[in-house]
Design an enzyme around this catalytic site. Structure first.
Site, PDB file in Angstrom:
ATOM      1  N   GLU A  65     -96.077 -16.177  37.302  1.00  0.00           N
ATOM      2  CA  GLU A  65     -94.834 -16.004  36.548  1.00  0.00           C
ATOM      3  C   GLU A  65     -94.054 -14.749  36.952  1.00  0.00           C
ATOM      4  O   GLU A  65     -92.832 -14.780  37.080  1.00  0.00           O
ATOM      5  CB  GLU A  65     -95.178 -15.932  35.056  1.00  0.00           C
ATOM      6  CG  GLU A  65     -94.010 -16.196  34.154  1.00  0.00           C
ATOM      7  CD  GLU A  65     -94.455 -16.380  32.708  1.00  0.00           C
ATOM      8  OE1 GLU A  65     -95.303 -17.253  32.449  1.00  0.00           O
ATOM      9  OE2 GLU A  65     -93.977 -15.628  31.853  1.00  0.00           O
ATOM     10  N   ASP A  66     -94.748 -13.649  37.131  1.00  0.00           N
ATOM     11  CA  ASP A  66     -94.055 -12.367  37.350  1.00  0.00           C
ATOM     12  C   ASP A  66     -93.996 -11.928  38.808  1.00  0.00           C
ATOM     13  O   ASP A  66     -93.144 -11.120  39.180  1.00  0.00           O
ATOM     14  CB  ASP A  66     -94.732 -11.238  36.553  1.00  0.00           C
ATOM     15  CG  ASP A  66     -94.589 -11.429  35.057  1.00  0.00           C
ATOM     16  OD1 ASP A  66     -93.697 -12.189  34.639  1.00  0.00           O
ATOM     17  OD2 ASP A  66     -95.376 -10.827  34.304  1.00  0.00           O
TER      18      ASP A  66
END
Ligand code: ZN
Length: 177
Positions: A65-66
């Site tokens: 996600e990051d």
């Protein structure tokens, strides 16, 4: 057993490098690895140290996600089990934030027990941080909304691990003071 130690520390090293420039949202701006370490530790305690892959997934849970890591990369470097767990708690970033948050509430009840455990540990760590170091610029209402949302997500995870639920409920209560 010794293989697990190697795998867990390899994931720790990998996560620390991937998230090296990332900080938590709170005023204290803790290094992001603090969050990952806390989630992994909660999962290790919750499973009595008997689920190394879940602990590894705790360390890696935000790297798709990051940090733009791919599912395939995690399969190759770790395992399909670890990659699947991480994918299960990864939001679809092509969606708007409000929709992502809504989907977490709707979809989490249908996840596996281990993904639910990871979700509770993640939310526990986030609420703990929110209580001691809320993001600058957040007023009381925004904080309350965040707590309410976390509670709603965890509502869909209950019944999988009493220890984690207790940790979450405590963090929730402490955050209300
Ligand atoms: Zn997280």
């Amino acid at each position: 057993m010794s293989i697990d130690v190697v795998q867990v520390t390899r994931a720790l090293d990998y996560a620390a490098k991937k998230h090296v420039s990332q900080r938590r949202k709170g005023e204290a701006q803790e290094p992001y690895i603090n969050h990952l370490a806390e989630v992994a530790h909660l999962l290790a305690e919750a499973t009595g140290g008997n689920d190394a892959n879940l602990v590894i997934a705790g360390l890696l849970h935000d790297c798709i996600e990051d940090q733009g890591v791919t599912f395939e990369e995690l399969v190759e470097l770790f395992s399909a089990d670890v990659a699947g767990l991480v994918r299960d708690v990864t939001d679809d970033k092509t969606l708007l934030k409000a929709e992502r948050k809504r989907l977490q509430i709707v979809e989490t009840p249908h996840k596996s027990d281990r993904a639910k455990m990871l979700k509770i540990a993640d939310k526990t760590s986030n609420l703990r941080a929110m209580a001691v170091s809320p993001p600058s610029g957040w007023d009381e209402q925004r904080k309350r909304d965040y707590f309410a949302w976390a509670l709603a997500v965890v509502a869909g995870c209950r019944g999988v691990n009493a220890f984690l639920e207790e940790q979450f409920d405590r963090a929730y209560r402490d955050g209300q003071k």
